[in-house]
Scaffold this motif. Structure first.
Motif, PDB file in Angstrom:
ATOM      1  N   LEU A 100      -4.274   4.660   6.673  1.00 64.38           N
ATOM      2  CA  LEU A 100      -4.394   4.299   8.055  1.00 64.38           C
ATOM      3  C   LEU A 100      -5.506   4.048   8.516  1.00 64.38           C
ATOM      4  CD1 LEU A 100      -1.805   7.106   9.266  1.00 64.38           C
ATOM      5  CD2 LEU A 100      -1.333   4.621   9.183  1.00 64.38           C
ATOM      6  N   ILE A 101      -6.567   4.798   8.303  1.00 64.27           N
ATOM      7  CA  ILE A 101      -7.906   4.437   8.664  1.00 64.27           C
ATOM      8  C   ILE A 101      -8.564   3.092   8.257  1.00 64.27           C
ATOM      9  CG2 ILE A 101     -10.357   5.422   8.282  1.00 64.27           C
ATOM     10  CD1 ILE A 101      -9.304   8.287   8.438  1.00 64.27           C
ATOM     11  N   GLU A 102      -8.282   2.865   6.772  1.00 63.47           N
ATOM     12  CA  GLU A 102      -8.531   1.576   6.170  1.00 63.47           C
ATOM     13  C   GLU A 102      -7.960   0.429   7.193  1.00 63.47           C
ATOM     14  OE1 GLU A 102      -7.401  -0.725   2.303  1.00 63.47           O
ATOM     15  OE2 GLU A 102      -8.281   1.324   1.722  1.00 63.47           O
ATOM     16  N   ALA A 103      -6.718   0.798   7.491  1.00 59.07           N
ATOM     17  CA  ALA A 103      -6.064  -0.303   8.064  1.00 59.07           C
ATOM     18  C   ALA A 103      -6.499  -0.665   9.571  1.00 59.07           C
ATOM     19  CB  ALA A 103      -4.467  -0.032   8.372  1.00 59.07           C
ATOM     20  N   PHE A 104      -6.865   0.570  10.175  1.00 64.70           N
ATOM     21  CA  PHE A 104      -7.578   0.521  11.608  1.00 64.70           C
ATOM     22  C   PHE A 104      -8.870   0.007  11.497  1.00 64.70           C
ATOM     23  CE2 PHE A 104     -10.402   2.194  14.775  1.00 64.70           C
ATOM     24  CZ  PHE A 104      -9.434   1.951  15.768  1.00 64.70           C
ATOM     25  N   ASP A 105      -9.644   0.180  10.309  1.00 62.57           N
ATOM     26  CA  ASP A 105     -10.948  -0.500  10.416  1.00 62.57           C
ATOM     27  C   ASP A 105     -10.829  -1.679  10.030  1.00 62.57           C
ATOM     28  OD1 ASP A 105     -12.156   2.116  10.501  1.00 62.57           O
ATOM     29  OD2 ASP A 105     -12.719   2.634   8.476  1.00 62.57           O
ATOM     30  N   GLY A 106     -10.058  -2.259   9.449  1.00 58.75           N
ATOM     31  CA  GLY A 106      -9.671  -3.761   9.201  1.00 58.75           C
ATOM     32  C   GLY A 106      -9.419  -4.453  10.416  1.00 58.75           C
ATOM     33  N   LEU A 107      -8.554  -4.057  11.376  1.00 57.57           N
ATOM     34  CA  LEU A 107      -8.084  -4.390  12.719  1.00 57.57           C
ATOM     35  C   LEU A 107      -9.373  -4.345  13.578  1.00 57.57           C
ATOM     36  CD1 LEU A 107      -4.529  -2.929  13.072  1.00 57.57           C
ATOM     37  CD2 LEU A 107      -5.346  -5.166  12.390  1.00 57.57           C
ATOM     38  N   ALA A 108     -10.166  -3.147  13.738  1.00 58.35           N
ATOM     39  CA  ALA A 108     -11.055  -2.953  14.540  1.00 58.35           C
ATOM     40  C   ALA A 108     -12.218  -4.065  14.154  1.00 58.35           C
ATOM     41  CB  ALA A 108     -11.709  -1.569  14.713  1.00 58.35           C
ATOM     42  N   ARG A 114       0.986  -1.190  -0.013  1.00 61.03           N
ATOM     43  CA  ARG A 114      -0.016   0.123  -0.094  1.00 61.03           C
ATOM     44  C   ARG A 114       0.849   1.363   0.050  1.00 61.03           C
ATOM     45  NH1 ARG A 114      -5.477   1.357   0.876  1.00 61.03           N
ATOM     46  NH2 ARG A 114      -5.806   3.373   0.484  1.00 61.03           N
ATOM     47  N   SER A 115       1.889   1.259   0.549  1.00 60.53           N
ATOM     48  CA  SER A 115       2.921   2.571   0.746  1.00 60.53           C
ATOM     49  C   SER A 115       3.430   2.616  -0.412  1.00 60.53           C
ATOM     50  CB  SER A 115       3.847   2.262   1.893  1.00 60.53           C
ATOM     51  OG  SER A 115       4.635   1.350   1.675  1.00 60.53           O
ATOM     52  N   ALA A 160       0.683  17.942  -2.164  1.00 59.31           N
ATOM     53  CA  ALA A 160       1.058  17.597  -0.805  1.00 59.31           C
ATOM     54  C   ALA A 160      -0.124  17.227   0.090  1.00 59.31           C
ATOM     55  CB  ALA A 160       1.918  18.806  -0.233  1.00 59.31           C
ATOM     56  N   GLN A 161      -1.153  17.853  -0.252  1.00 61.55           N
ATOM     57  CA  GLN A 161      -2.448  17.557   0.652  1.00 61.55           C
ATOM     58  C   GLN A 161      -2.923  16.373  -0.004  1.00 61.55           C
ATOM     59  OE1 GLN A 161      -5.510  20.659   0.254  1.00 61.55           O
ATOM     60  NE2 GLN A 161      -6.785  19.686   1.933  1.00 61.55           N
ATOM     61  N   ALA A 162      -2.995  15.891  -1.176  1.00 61.31           N
ATOM     62  CA  ALA A 162      -3.501  14.579  -1.834  1.00 61.31           C
ATOM     63  C   ALA A 162      -2.733  13.666  -1.202  1.00 61.31           C
ATOM     64  CB  ALA A 162      -3.523  14.637  -3.123  1.00 61.31           C
ATOM     65  N   LEU A 163      -1.260  13.732  -0.937  1.00 60.98           N
ATOM     66  CA  LEU A 163      -0.518  12.837  -0.332  1.00 60.98           C
ATOM     67  C   LEU A 163      -0.753  12.549   0.891  1.00 60.98           C
ATOM     68  CD1 LEU A 163       2.029  10.750  -0.610  1.00 60.98           C
ATOM     69  CD2 LEU A 163       3.418  12.868   0.031  1.00 60.98           C
ATOM     70  N   GLY A 164      -0.836  13.422   1.695  1.00 63.25           N
ATOM     71  CA  GLY A 164      -1.246  13.491   3.235  1.00 63.25           C
ATOM     72  C   GLY A 164      -2.814  12.793   3.377  1.00 63.25           C
ATOM     73  N   GLN A 165      -3.657  13.203   2.350  1.00 64.61           N
ATOM     74  CA  GLN A 165      -4.883  12.473   2.509  1.00 64.61           C
ATOM     75  C   GLN A 165      -4.707  10.972   2.128  1.00 64.61           C
ATOM     76  OE1 GLN A 165      -7.858  14.192   3.721  1.00 64.61           O
ATOM     77  NE2 GLN A 165      -8.215  11.918   3.796  1.00 64.61           N
ATOM     78  N   ALA A 166      -3.970  10.597   1.233  1.00 62.01           N
ATOM     79  CA  ALA A 166      -3.943   9.314   0.990  1.00 62.01           C
ATOM     80  C   ALA A 166      -3.253   8.333   1.978  1.00 62.01           C
ATOM     81  CB  ALA A 166      -2.953   8.848  -0.566  1.00 62.01           C
TER      82      ALA A 166
END
Length: 69
Positions: free
Chosen positions: A58-66, A19-20, A47-53
């Motif tokens: 991170l949210i997707e990974a957290f949601d998968g773990l949660a 993913r990274s 830069a904002q688009a990179l940060g948002q990606a």
């Protein structure tokens, strides 16, 4: 992006690496191009688009773990 089943720590690590790499290839190259062109507005947008990606990943990974609880 295809759904991946993560059964182990190694699978999770490989998923994070994949993913990274995808984020860097897409958003990172856009930022590098904007920086090369010297367009401050475009640099800010990319830069904002990179940060948002990164945040989205991170949210997707957290949601998968949660979701396992």
């Amino acid at each position: 992006m295809e759904t991946r089943i993560i059964d182990s720590r190694n699978d999770f690590a490989q998923s994070a690496i994949d993913r990274s790499n995808a984020i860097l290839m897409d958003q990172g190259s856009e930022l590098a191009t904007a920086a090369r062109n010297g367009n401050e507005a475009q640099i800010g947008e990319t830069a904002q688009a990179l940060g948002q990606a990164i945040v989205d990943a991170l949210i997707e990974a957290f949601d998968g773990l949660a979701g396992d609880e």
